[in-house]
Design an enzyme around this catalytic site. Sequence first.
Site, short mmCIF file in Angstrom:
data_model
loop_
_atom_site.label_atom_id
_atom_site.label_comp_id
_atom_site.label_asym_id
_atom_site.label_seq_id
_atom_site.Cartn_x
_atom_site.Cartn_y
_atom_site.Cartn_z
N LYS A 144 -19.70 -29.02 99.08
CA LYS A 144 -18.53 -29.89 99.19
C LYS A 144 -17.65 -29.26 100.28
O LYS A 144 -16.53 -28.83 100.02
CB LYS A 144 -17.82 -29.97 97.83
CG LYS A 144 -16.68 -30.94 97.75
CD LYS A 144 -17.09 -32.40 97.68
CE LYS A 144 -15.86 -33.29 97.72
NZ LYS A 144 -16.20 -34.73 97.76
N ASP B 291 -25.77 -26.62 88.33
CA ASP B 291 -25.79 -26.89 86.89
C ASP B 291 -25.68 -28.39 86.64
O ASP B 291 -26.47 -28.98 85.90
CB ASP B 291 -24.62 -26.15 86.22
CG ASP B 291 -24.52 -26.49 84.74
OD1 ASP B 291 -25.56 -26.47 84.07
OD2 ASP B 291 -23.40 -26.79 84.27
N ASP C 191 -28.84 -31.46 85.44
CA ASP C 191 -28.85 -32.37 84.28
C ASP C 191 -29.12 -33.79 84.77
O ASP C 191 -29.87 -34.55 84.15
CB ASP C 191 -27.51 -32.31 83.53
CG ASP C 191 -27.53 -31.30 82.38
OD1 ASP C 191 -28.29 -30.32 82.46
OD2 ASP C 191 -26.78 -31.50 81.40
N ASP D 26 -21.09 -35.09 95.88
CA ASP D 26 -20.85 -36.41 95.28
C ASP D 26 -21.83 -37.45 95.83
O ASP D 26 -22.36 -38.28 95.09
CB ASP D 26 -19.38 -36.85 95.46
CG ASP D 26 -18.83 -36.61 96.86
OD1 ASP D 26 -19.52 -35.97 97.69
OD2 ASP D 26 -17.71 -37.07 97.13
N TYR E 269 -19.24 -19.17 88.10
CA TYR E 269 -19.84 -18.50 86.95
C TYR E 269 -19.55 -17.00 86.92
O TYR E 269 -19.76 -16.35 85.90
CB TYR E 269 -21.35 -18.75 86.91
CG TYR E 269 -21.72 -20.10 86.33
CD1 TYR E 269 -21.38 -21.27 87.01
CD2 TYR E 269 -22.37 -20.21 85.11
CE1 TYR E 269 -21.70 -22.50 86.48
CE2 TYR E 269 -22.70 -21.45 84.58
CZ TYR E 269 -22.36 -22.59 85.26
OH TYR E 269 -22.67 -23.81 84.74
C1 IPM Z 1 -27.84 -24.31 81.96
C2 IPM Z 1 -26.80 -24.31 80.89
C3 IPM Z 1 -25.95 -23.04 81.02
C4 IPM Z 1 -25.31 -23.06 82.40
C5 IPM Z 1 -24.88 -22.86 79.93
C6 IPM Z 1 -25.47 -22.90 78.54
C7 IPM Z 1 -24.09 -21.59 80.14
O1 IPM Z 1 -26.01 -25.44 80.94
O2 IPM Z 1 -28.68 -23.40 81.99
O3 IPM Z 1 -27.83 -25.22 82.79
O4 IPM Z 1 -24.26 -23.66 82.57
O5 IPM Z 1 -25.91 -22.48 83.30
MN MN Z 2 -26.66 -26.87 82.44
#
Ligand code: IPM
Ligand code: MN
Length: 330
Positions: free
Chosen positions: A176, A233, A237, A209, A125
Amino acid sequence: MAHRIGIIGGDGIGPEVVAEARKVIDAAGVAYEAVPFDLGGARYLRDGVVLRDEDVEAIRGLDAVLLGAVGTPDVPPGVIERGLLLRLRFDLDLYVNQRPFTAGPSALNDGVDMIVIRENTEGTYAGEGGFLRKGTPHEVATQGSVNTRMGVERVVRHAFDLARGRERRHLTLVHKTNVLTFAGDLWERTFAAVAAEYPDVATAYHHVDAACIYFVQDPGRYDVLVTDNLFGDILTDLGGAVSGGIGRAASGNLNPARTGPSLFEPVHGSAPDIAGTATADPRAAVLSAVMMLDFLGEATAADRIRAALAATDAVVGSTPAVGDAIAAAL
Ligand code: IPM
Ligand code: MN
């Protein structure tokens, strides 16, 4: 003195879920001064502004920021993400991204009760890289990953402190190391060095993984996890999905040193496909606000809202109806 809280509703469902979070904070009786910022993809399309230096300085003077979601499909990728969200994370040195997950009513796995600590200012990032001979058949694109001893150590230390305060006192490093042998080595050595200062915290290491399998099949093995920016990140999710939906996943972008405000936001994005339909789950925003209240020292209000969230966990309804139910349970 009342807290001064920056409000960035943003785009899509962002303003809708932030309105519910504010409804709930108000119902909990927390006094605060709201300082609104009109920022996001819509603002950019209107007058070309992503985030001005003076906005950053104004935000720096606040006690906290509550953000809904930013981004619109008609803005090129990266403009808002890098120019607004990542810029705030970097400029305010929000080096911890703390993302808790507990099993909701429709969780894929009931055993989820974990907190992912994602490094928030380095890794891929950081934006290191570039093009060579762009647009030609010989073009080259590089994308580096920045990992500093200081940056890794401070986030790992935060994770150990957090794990120490929890019942299970367990911390897993996710990386990793078998392929990313430079960054992984730095993370592993730093983790081991800090672990020596926390003999009361049990530790584990998993490749990212393999962690994906455990997130789905056996998340109960996790208490606190710490990982780099990109792995964090992606994993969070997945954490949202297994614990009952990304609409319940909250996050705090923290500056634990408290040299400036921390920023709280749902893990989900602006969801333009459902914006305006009042179908977004506001729980991620409400829970992000709870994390904010905790960080601001409003423990009583935070506990009360957590209890209200638990009591209304099964409530299904429109975005404002869920907000109303949580507020009523207070
Ligand atoms: C998150 C989002 C952000 C990230 C994006 C929108 C830049 O996906 O906060 O997880 O990747 O950090
Ligand atoms: Mn995200």
